[in-house]
Design a protein around this motif. Structure first.
Motif, PDB file in Angstrom:
ATOM      1  N   PRO A   1       0.842  -1.375  -0.054  1.00  0.00           N
ATOM      2  CA  PRO A   1      -0.089  -0.032   0.125  1.00  0.00           C
ATOM      3  C   PRO A   1       0.888   1.260  -0.100  1.00  0.00           C
ATOM      4  CG  PRO A   1      -0.571  -1.725   1.869  1.00  0.00           C
ATOM      5  CD  PRO A   1       0.528  -2.021   1.504  1.00  0.00           C
ATOM      6  N   GLU A   2       0.900   2.055  -1.052  1.00  0.00           N
ATOM      7  CA  GLU A   2       1.545   3.410  -0.997  1.00  0.00           C
ATOM      8  C   GLU A   2       0.429   4.505  -1.725  1.00  0.00           C
ATOM      9  OE1 GLU A   2       5.734   3.458  -2.060  1.00  0.00           O
ATOM     10  OE2 GLU A   2       5.560   1.666  -2.948  1.00  0.00           O
ATOM     11  N   SER A   3       0.464   5.536  -1.268  1.00  0.00           N
ATOM     12  CA  SER A   3      -0.122   6.556  -1.435  1.00  0.00           C
ATOM     13  C   SER A   3      -0.593   6.859  -2.854  1.00  0.00           C
ATOM     14  CB  SER A   3      -0.009   7.865  -0.833  1.00  0.00           C
ATOM     15  OG  SER A   3       0.124   7.809   0.562  1.00  0.00           O
ATOM     16  N   HIS A   4       0.332   6.875  -3.692  1.00  0.00           N
ATOM     17  CA  HIS A   4       0.400   7.398  -4.990  1.00  0.00           C
ATOM     18  C   HIS A   4       0.853   6.195  -6.021  1.00  0.00           C
ATOM     19  CE1 HIS A   4      -0.235  11.126  -3.266  1.00  0.00           C
ATOM     20  NE2 HIS A   4       0.798  11.134  -2.843  1.00  0.00           N
ATOM     21  N   ILE A   5       0.862   5.140  -5.823  1.00  0.00           N
ATOM     22  CA  ILE A   5       1.200   4.105  -7.022  1.00  0.00           C
ATOM     23  C   ILE A   5      -0.133   3.100  -6.636  1.00  0.00           C
ATOM     24  CG2 ILE A   5       2.450   1.890  -7.386  1.00  0.00           C
ATOM     25  CD1 ILE A   5       5.005   3.540  -6.252  1.00  0.00           C
TER      26      ILE A   5
ATOM     27  N   GLU B   1       6.733  -1.574  12.593  1.00  0.00           N
ATOM     28  CA  GLU B   1       6.775  -0.096  11.942  1.00  0.00           C
ATOM     29  C   GLU B   1       6.151  -0.200  10.517  1.00  0.00           C
ATOM     30  OE1 GLU B   1       6.940   3.006  12.958  1.00  0.00           O
ATOM     31  OE2 GLU B   1       7.788   4.106  11.012  1.00  0.00           O
ATOM     32  N   GLN B   2       6.772  -1.085   9.919  1.00  0.00           N
ATOM     33  CA  GLN B   2       6.298  -1.246   8.466  1.00  0.00           C
ATOM     34  C   GLN B   2       4.771  -1.340   8.208  1.00  0.00           C
ATOM     35  OE1 GLN B   2       8.302  -1.377   5.164  1.00  0.00           O
ATOM     36  NE2 GLN B   2       6.450  -0.481   4.899  1.00  0.00           N
ATOM     37  N   ARG B   3       4.161  -2.232   9.153  1.00  0.00           N
ATOM     38  CA  ARG B   3       2.667  -2.306   9.183  1.00  0.00           C
ATOM     39  C   ARG B   3       1.894  -1.121   9.642  1.00  0.00           C
ATOM     40  NH1 ARG B   3      -0.836  -6.723   9.784  1.00  0.00           N
ATOM     41  NH2 ARG B   3       0.729  -8.444  10.074  1.00  0.00           N
ATOM     42  N   ARG B   4       2.396  -0.316  10.475  1.00  0.00           N
ATOM     43  CA  ARG B   4       1.933   1.135  11.006  1.00  0.00           C
ATOM     44  C   ARG B   4       1.944   2.044   9.725  1.00  0.00           C
ATOM     45  NH1 ARG B   4       3.189   5.763  11.713  1.00  0.00           N
ATOM     46  NH2 ARG B   4       5.493   5.682  11.183  1.00  0.00           N
ATOM     47  N   ARG B   5       3.147   1.976   9.036  1.00  0.00           N
ATOM     48  CA  ARG B   5       3.219   2.694   7.685  1.00  0.00           C
ATOM     49  C   ARG B   5       2.174   2.533   6.761  1.00  0.00           C
ATOM     50  NH1 ARG B   5       9.679   3.909   6.359  1.00  0.00           N
ATOM     51  NH2 ARG B   5      10.237   4.155   8.495  1.00  0.00           N
ATOM     52  N   PHE B   6       2.126   1.100   6.337  1.00  0.00           N
ATOM     53  CA  PHE B   6       1.129   0.788   5.411  1.00  0.00           C
ATOM     54  C   PHE B   6      -0.114   1.185   5.900  1.00  0.00           C
ATOM     55  CE2 PHE B   6       3.600  -3.246   3.756  1.00  0.00           C
ATOM     56  CZ  PHE B   6       4.380  -2.374   2.855  1.00  0.00           C
ATOM     57  N   HIS B   7      -0.613   1.193   7.042  1.00  0.00           N
ATOM     58  CA  HIS B   7      -2.046   1.665   7.371  1.00  0.00           C
ATOM     59  C   HIS B   7      -1.971   3.038   7.209  1.00  0.00           C
ATOM     60  CE1 HIS B   7      -4.089  -1.975   9.043  1.00  0.00           C
ATOM     61  NE2 HIS B   7      -2.924  -2.171   9.866  1.00  0.00           N
ATOM     62  N   ALA B   8      -0.944   4.057   7.498  1.00  0.00           N
ATOM     63  CA  ALA B   8      -1.108   5.236   7.297  1.00  0.00           C
ATOM     64  C   ALA B   8      -1.028   5.406   5.495  1.00  0.00           C
ATOM     65  CB  ALA B   8       0.194   5.922   7.800  1.00  0.00           C
TER      66      ALA B   8
ATOM     67  N   ASN C   1      -2.503   3.532   3.469  1.00  0.00           N
ATOM     68  CA  ASN C   1      -3.832   3.107   3.159  1.00  0.00           C
ATOM     69  C   ASN C   1      -4.930   4.222   3.716  1.00  0.00           C
ATOM     70  OD1 ASN C   1      -4.283   1.069   1.436  1.00  0.00           O
ATOM     71  ND2 ASN C   1      -4.406  -0.687   3.341  1.00  0.00           N
ATOM     72  N   GLU C   2      -4.678   5.072   4.823  1.00  0.00           N
ATOM     73  CA  GLU C   2      -5.441   5.936   5.020  1.00  0.00           C
ATOM     74  C   GLU C   2      -5.416   7.159   4.258  1.00  0.00           C
ATOM     75  OE1 GLU C   2      -4.858   7.126   9.388  1.00  0.00           O
ATOM     76  OE2 GLU C   2      -5.473   5.000  10.035  1.00  0.00           O
ATOM     77  N   ASN C   3      -4.304   7.455   3.883  1.00  0.00           N
ATOM     78  CA  ASN C   3      -4.102   8.610   2.783  1.00  0.00           C
ATOM     79  C   ASN C   3      -4.809   8.290   1.309  1.00  0.00           C
ATOM     80  OD1 ASN C   3      -2.947  10.976   2.307  1.00  0.00           O
ATOM     81  ND2 ASN C   3      -1.030  10.113   1.412  1.00  0.00           N
TER      82      ASN C   3
ATOM     83  N   TYR D   1      -5.735  -0.918  -0.215  1.00  0.00           N
ATOM     84  CA  TYR D   1      -5.031  -2.453  -0.458  1.00  0.00           C
ATOM     85  C   TYR D   1      -5.071  -3.319   0.742  1.00  0.00           C
ATOM     86  CZ  TYR D   1      -3.938  -0.410  -4.987  1.00  0.00           C
ATOM     87  OH  TYR D   1      -3.987   0.003  -6.067  1.00  0.00           O
ATOM     88  N   PRO D   2      -5.534  -4.556   0.674  1.00  0.00           N
ATOM     89  CA  PRO D   2      -5.190  -5.660   1.760  1.00  0.00           C
ATOM     90  C   PRO D   2      -3.784  -5.428   2.391  1.00  0.00           C
ATOM     91  CG  PRO D   2      -5.986  -6.616  -0.340  1.00  0.00           C
ATOM     92  CD  PRO D   2      -5.496  -5.387  -0.574  1.00  0.00           C
ATOM     93  N   MET D   3      -3.717  -5.865   3.434  1.00  0.00           N
ATOM     94  CA  MET D   3      -2.256  -5.641   4.300  1.00  0.00           C
ATOM     95  C   MET D   3      -1.582  -7.121   3.751  1.00  0.00           C
ATOM     96  SD  MET D   3      -1.003  -3.581   6.253  1.00  0.00           S
ATOM     97  CE  MET D   3      -2.163  -2.128   5.849  1.00  0.00           C
TER      98      MET D   3
END
Lengths: 187, 323
Positions: free
Chosen positions: B63-67, B256-263, B265-267, B276-278
């Motif tokens: 999960p990335e904001s712009h991809i 930390e990676q899971r936290r960033r993926f959630h962030a 996804n929120e974005n 995207y699913p985790m």
């Protein structure tokens, strides 16, 4: 409604109540960043161009313009004369309003004239037009330089790059959307 | 260049001209592209890397904001081989590389194709700086293989490939080339715009340039710099203003990676995009990953640089519009 990702050359949108056409368009996306759509737009009424950068997700109202089927008659100074195919009414469009379309107008070409209210503000060309090459250098046999294109001047005065095998007097097909050489016409 | 079958005998009426002239014209470019691919493989094999292949079709992208990934049935076409390759590194593969097709939705311009070729490689035991050095070696060796010297011409400039290449931090670039500071640009959501408009066109003009230490929020999978937690150990390579590669020291902290993926996804959600699913398996194995660094390099763009091409269209056989 259009979104930024629909932007492309030739798209017509409404900005501040006036119709604009996208004349140049570049998609960019810096690594991991958001998509940016850098455009040049021409005001279809005033002919003035503006530069705008749009971001992913921005929306636009399409400019829905009435289209009338007309034929290009002749050019007089910077006035271009057209005739309505249905009622034979003649109208004039200025060179400024035509933009790049002027490069591809030959007599008797059928086009769609775009109307904003009562005003003719531009034309929509067929995607492909055939134009004759008036001037180009002959192809030099054995030339192994990397220059696989050469300039050619067409009957409208438009200059573009063509493959080396094209000779003066030949008829070629141009893609009016890109302004580029498409193919040679067998006569 | 000119296809071999063309007979240009002057005055001859029966000469052959391919119906698909644009494709015929690219023949020499595509031959050079093939040399380039072969040389990339030789370079990595020579350095003890193993070539790997991971699936193109995966259950979920990172999960990335712009991809944005292109769906394929209930799964997705990968946007890069990153997750699978990192799982391999975590499982003990120390030096791996892959050359593969990747897909990104709605990316099309003179420098973008929605289907493109990526070279991605990972190595354990080194950080992002060691990757920069490897980039220098790779690109020099490829240049040599296709008959180019230390100097190449791209976008009307002569660019000197001899080492060391220029290295400039994101902070220095903003300071040197713009009136805006990095925090200010981020605050006003102008970071990408300034990057594209004011900074990118200045990078890699005389020598290739590495621009490094991106703001922390611009490296969702990168490790933060131990001495300065506001930046991620991430860099990009530019030649003649063209972005070629993105590399970083890998984040190996699963929590930390899971936290960033959630962030991220929120974005995505706030931008009106799908979430995207985790990638749970990746996250479960990430804790076992040793310190490593990885990089993705656009092969089409590398071909553009070496063939002095203006558009990405000139270095591929078919663009989507030509199919």
């Amino acid at each position: 409604m259009y979104t930024a990702s629909d932007l492309r050359k030739g798209l017509k949108v409404i900005i501040d109540g006036e119709p604009y056409i996208v004349t140049a368009f570049e998609f960019s996306k810096p690594g991991k960043g958001q998509a940016l759509y850098r455009t040049k737009l021409r005001n279809m009424i005033t002919g003035l161009s503006i530069d705008r950068t749009y971001r992913e997700g921005e929306t636009f109202e399409p400019a829905s313009l009435e289209e009338r089927a007309m034929q290009f008659l002749y050019k007089e100074g910077d006035h271009y004369h057209f005739m309505d195919n249905e009622n034979y009414e003649q109208i004039i469009i200025s060179e400024e309003s035509l933009g790049d379309a002027k490069n591809f107008l030959i007599e008797n070409l059928n086009v769609k004239v775009l109307m904003f209210g009562d005003r003719a503000i531009g034309v929509e060309l067929p995607n492909f037009v055939n134009l004759r090459v008036m001037k180009t250098e002959p192809w030099v046999r054995g030339d192994t330089s990397k220059a696989d294109f050469k300039p050619a001047t067409l009957e409208t005065g438009y200059v573009l790059r063509v493959p080396p095998f094209i000779e003066e007097g030949e008829l070629i097909t141009i893609d009016t959307r890109t302004g580029e050489f498409s193919k040679r016409v067998k006569e | 260049m000119i296809p071999e079958r063309v007979n240009f005998r002057k005055g001859s009426k029966s000469r052959f001209v391919a119906k698909n002239w644009p494709l015929a014209r690219r023949k020499e470019n595509l031959q050079q592209r093939a040399c380039l691919l072969r040389q990339i493989r030789e370079f990595f094999v020579g350095k003890g890397y193993v070539e790997v292949e991971t699936p193109h079709r995966i259950p979920t992208p990172a999960p990335e904001s712009h991809i944005d990934a292109i769906p394929s049935g209930p799964w997705f076409l990968h946007t890069s081989p990153e997750l699978c390759m990192k799982r391999m590194v975590a499982a003990g593969y120390e030096k791996i590389f892959q050359i593969c097709r990747c897909w990104r939705e709605k990316e099309r311009g003179s420098l973008h194709l929605p289907e493109f070729t990526l070279l991605e490689w990972y190595r354990t035991g080194g950080g992002y700086r060691s990757l920069m050095e490897e980039c220098e070696g790779l690109i020099q060796s490829v240049a040599k293989s296709i008959g180019l010297g230390q100097k190449i011409v791209f976008r009307g400039r002569e660019i000197d490939l001899s080492e060391p290449w220029e290295r400039i931090s994101v902070k220095e670039a903003f300071h040197g080339y713009t009136q805006t500071s990095v925090p200010e640009a981020l605050e006003r959501n102008l970071f990408d715009e300034i990057m594209v408009r004011d900074i990118e066109p200045r990078l890699g003009l005389e020598k290739p340039t590495f621009i490094y230490d991106y703001p922390a929020q611009r490296g969702a999978l990168a490790r933060l710099k131990p001495q300065d937690q506001t930046v991620a150990e991430r860099f990009e390579l530019y030649i003649g203003g063209l972005e070629l590669a993105n590399g970083f020291s890998e984040l190996v902290d699963a929590k930390e990676q899971r936290r960033r993926f959630h962030a991220e996804n929120e974005n995505r959600q706030s931008l009106g995009k799908c979430i995207y699913p985790m990638p749970d398996r990746f996250l479960e194995e990430l804790d076992e990953m040793p310190p490593a660094a990885g990089i993705a390099l656009g092969v089409d763009r590398l071909a553009m640089v070496f063939l002095n091409a203006e558009k990405i269209d000139e270095v591929v056989a078919f663009t989507p519009e030509e199919l």
